[in-house]
Design a protein around this motif. Structure first.
Motif, PDB file in Angstrom:
ATOM      1  N   UNK A 254       0.849  -1.192   0.000  1.00 43.96           N
ATOM      2  CA  UNK A 254       0.000   0.000   0.000  1.00 43.96           C
ATOM      3  C   UNK A 254       0.888   1.247   0.000  1.00 43.96           C
ATOM      4  N   UNK A 255       0.578   2.201  -0.880  1.00 44.48           N
ATOM      5  CA  UNK A 255       1.361   3.433  -0.980  1.00 44.48           C
ATOM      6  C   UNK A 255       0.442   4.636  -1.077  1.00 44.48           C
ATOM      7  N   UNK A 256       0.987   5.806  -0.792  1.00 39.97           N
ATOM      8  CA  UNK A 256       0.234   7.063  -0.900  1.00 39.97           C
ATOM      9  C   UNK A 256       1.180   8.162  -1.348  1.00 39.97           C
ATOM     10  N   UNK A 257       0.651   9.081  -2.139  1.00 35.54           N
ATOM     11  CA  UNK A 257       1.454  10.192  -2.641  1.00 35.54           C
ATOM     12  C   UNK A 257       0.602  11.458  -2.632  1.00 35.54           C
ATOM     13  N   UNK A 258       1.083  12.495  -1.968  1.00 38.20           N
ATOM     14  CA  UNK A 258       0.367  13.768  -1.918  1.00 38.20           C
ATOM     15  C   UNK A 258       0.737  14.587  -3.158  1.00 38.20           C
ATOM     16  N   UNK A 259      -0.263  14.889  -3.962  1.00 39.26           N
ATOM     17  CA  UNK A 259      -0.055  15.691  -5.174  1.00 39.26           C
ATOM     18  C   UNK A 259      -0.141  17.179  -4.853  1.00 39.26           C
ATOM     19  N   UNK A 260      -1.127  17.540  -4.066  1.00 37.42           N
ATOM     20  CA  UNK A 260      -1.362  18.936  -3.674  1.00 37.42           C
ATOM     21  C   UNK A 260      -1.622  18.975  -2.169  1.00 37.42           C
ATOM     22  N   UNK A 261      -0.949  19.834  -1.418  1.00 41.08           N
ATOM     23  CA  UNK A 261       0.021  20.838  -1.838  1.00 41.08           C
ATOM     24  C   UNK A 261       1.354  20.208  -2.252  1.00 41.08           C
ATOM     25  N   UNK A 262       2.079  20.932  -3.095  1.00 43.13           N
ATOM     26  CA  UNK A 262       3.337  20.415  -3.615  1.00 43.13           C
ATOM     27  C   UNK A 262       4.501  20.664  -2.666  1.00 43.13           C
ATOM     28  N   UNK A 263       4.375  21.652  -1.783  1.00 37.05           N
ATOM     29  CA  UNK A 263       5.468  21.986  -0.882  1.00 37.05           C
ATOM     30  C   UNK A 263       6.533  22.844  -1.529  1.00 37.05           C
ATOM     31  N   UNK A 264       6.254  23.376  -2.728  1.00 35.90           N
ATOM     32  CA  UNK A 264       7.258  24.155  -3.459  1.00 35.90           C
ATOM     33  C   UNK A 264       7.005  25.660  -3.419  1.00 35.90           C
ATOM     34  N   UNK A 265       5.886  26.073  -2.855  1.00 41.10           N
ATOM     35  CA  UNK A 265       5.562  27.507  -2.847  1.00 41.10           C
ATOM     36  C   UNK A 265       6.243  28.209  -1.684  1.00 41.10           C
ATOM     37  N   UNK A 266       6.817  29.390  -1.979  1.00 41.69           N
ATOM     38  CA  UNK A 266       7.449  30.201  -0.940  1.00 41.69           C
ATOM     39  C   UNK A 266       6.502  31.261  -0.388  1.00 41.69           C
ATOM     40  N   UNK A 267       5.312  31.382  -0.962  1.00 43.29           N
ATOM     41  CA  UNK A 267       4.350  32.374  -0.494  1.00 43.29           C
ATOM     42  C   UNK A 267       3.556  31.809   0.681  1.00 43.29           C
ATOM     43  N   UNK A 268       3.610  32.477   1.835  1.00 41.64           N
ATOM     44  CA  UNK A 268       2.885  31.941   2.997  1.00 41.64           C
ATOM     45  C   UNK A 268       1.372  32.022   2.809  1.00 41.64           C
ATOM     46  N   UNK A 269       0.674  31.084   3.379  1.00 44.68           N
ATOM     47  CA  UNK A 269      -0.783  31.068   3.392  1.00 44.68           C
ATOM     48  C   UNK A 269      -1.226  31.951   4.548  1.00 44.68           C
ATOM     49  N   UNK A 270      -1.782  33.126   4.230  1.00 39.29           N
ATOM     50  CA  UNK A 270      -2.118  34.111   5.256  1.00 39.29           C
ATOM     51  C   UNK A 270      -3.570  33.969   5.698  1.00 39.29           C
ATOM     52  N   UNK A 271      -3.777  34.111   6.992  1.00 40.05           N
ATOM     53  CA  UNK A 271      -5.138  34.124   7.532  1.00 40.05           C
ATOM     54  C   UNK A 271      -5.107  34.797   8.892  1.00 40.05           C
ATOM     55  N   UNK A 272      -6.258  35.207   9.371  1.00 43.39           N
ATOM     56  CA  UNK A 272      -6.352  35.926  10.638  1.00 43.39           C
ATOM     57  C   UNK A 272      -6.212  34.971  11.806  1.00 43.39           C
ATOM     58  N   UNK A 273      -5.383  35.338  12.769  1.00 42.95           N
ATOM     59  CA  UNK A 273      -5.140  34.502  13.932  1.00 42.95           C
ATOM     60  C   UNK A 273      -6.444  34.150  14.639  1.00 42.95           C
ATOM     61  N   UNK A 274      -6.582  32.877  14.983  1.00 43.09           N
ATOM     62  CA  UNK A 274      -7.779  32.415  15.676  1.00 43.09           C
ATOM     63  C   UNK A 274      -8.893  31.961  14.756  1.00 43.09           C
ATOM     64  N   UNK A 275      -8.845  32.376  13.495  1.00 47.11           N
ATOM     65  CA  UNK A 275      -9.831  31.930  12.519  1.00 47.11           C
ATOM     66  C   UNK A 275      -9.266  30.740  11.732  1.00 47.11           C
ATOM     67  N   UNK A 276     -10.019  30.276  10.757  1.00 44.27           N
ATOM     68  CA  UNK A 276      -9.584  29.094  10.013  1.00 44.27           C
ATOM     69  C   UNK A 276      -9.337  29.451   8.558  1.00 44.27           C
ATOM     70  N   UNK A 277      -8.496  28.648   7.921  1.00 42.24           N
ATOM     71  CA  UNK A 277      -8.251  28.763   6.488  1.00 42.24           C
ATOM     72  C   UNK A 277      -8.246  27.343   5.915  1.00 42.24           C
ATOM     73  N   UNK A 278      -8.803  27.185   4.718  1.00 43.20           N
ATOM     74  CA  UNK A 278      -8.908  25.867   4.097  1.00 43.20           C
ATOM     75  C   UNK A 278      -7.678  25.588   3.241  1.00 43.20           C
ATOM     76  N   UNK A 279      -7.116  24.403   3.404  1.00 33.67           N
ATOM     77  CA  UNK A 279      -5.989  23.946   2.601  1.00 33.67           C
ATOM     78  C   UNK A 279      -6.451  22.749   1.778  1.00 33.67           C
ATOM     79  N   UNK A 280      -6.352  22.866   0.450  1.00 41.19           N
ATOM     80  CA  UNK A 280      -6.757  21.775  -0.433  1.00 41.19           C
ATOM     81  C   UNK A 280      -5.711  20.653  -0.399  1.00 41.19           C
ATOM     82  N   UNK A 281      -6.185  19.428  -0.257  1.00 43.52           N
ATOM     83  CA  UNK A 281      -5.314  18.252  -0.247  1.00 43.52           C
ATOM     84  C   UNK A 281      -5.786  17.288  -1.330  1.00 43.52           C
TER      85      UNK A 281
END
Length: 206
Positions: free
Chosen positions: A58-85
């Motif tokens: 059994x194997x698994x491979x994460x396609x997204x996120x790629x881990x190659x972006x240098x731009x931080x994912x910004x959001x307001x502290x205490x709130x939530x932000x969605x990350x696509x997987x």
């Protein structure tokens, strides 16, 4: 269990000889035990046990996120932000009940997410696709930091009992809320390479 049909042919093997040597080993010093075992191993023959054809890795491979972006994912502290997987799974039995997403934050906090059953697709025999969203939330820090996202696989040493007793978890439950070993769940193991994602919680305005 896979090799149970081979057990009658193990007479005269190392295991068989070891059982005969047990009374002697119990009363021997450590150095003598080593010598006895080395001699027994040299004199023993080893059986070739072919793997069953239906056995697959059994194997698994994460396609997204790629881990190659240098731009931080910004959001307001205490709130939530969605990350696509988006991930591909190969030869995973019951992925809806066993595959989890783990998020590890820089301060050591870990978050476990159970994807919805509808997030799994079955494009072909032995293959699954996981497309889901992970909701991140954290307090603010002074600079962008990396989180790690990886897939985990829940395991159990007795799959027959596990499949009969373990209720299907809902997507919002945490692993700590799952039935523990008496109902079959024993733990999880890392199932994919971790992917790093920059995030930056911004202080909330007052």
């Amino acid at each position: 269990r896979c090799f149970i049909s081979e057990l009658p042919h193990m007479q005269g093997s190392f295991v068989d000889k070891l059982l005969d040597l047990m009374p002697r080993l119990v009363t021997s010093k450590p150095s003598e035990v080593v010598k006895i075992l080395q001699t027994t191993l040299r004199q023993s023959t080893f059986l070739h046990l072919p793997l069953p054809e239906q056995l697959h890795r059994a194997t698994a491979n994460i396609i997204e996120p790629t881990g190659e972006s240098d731009n931080p994912l910004r959001f307001t502290s205490g709130l939530v932000v969605a990350l696509d997987v988006d991930a591909t799974l190969e030869h995973v039995q019951d992925p809806q009940g066993t595959v989890k997403v783990q998020v590890l934050y820089p301060d050591g906090q870990a978050q476990l997410i159970h994807p919805k059953p509808a997030d799994f697709r079955n494009p072909g025999p032995g293959r699954h696709r996981l497309i889901t969203q992970v909701y991140l939330s954290h307090t603010a820090w002074t600079e962008p930091c990396q989180i790690e996202v990886r897939l985990l696989l829940a395991y159990n040493s007795n799959r027959s009992k596990a499949s009969a007793k373990i209720p299907k978890p809902t997507w919002s439950e945490s692993l700590e809320a799952l039935p523990q070993s008496e109902n079959g769940i024993e733990g999880t193991i890392p199932f994919s390479k971790p992917v790093k994602v920059y995030i930056m919680p911004k202080p909330a305005r007052r």
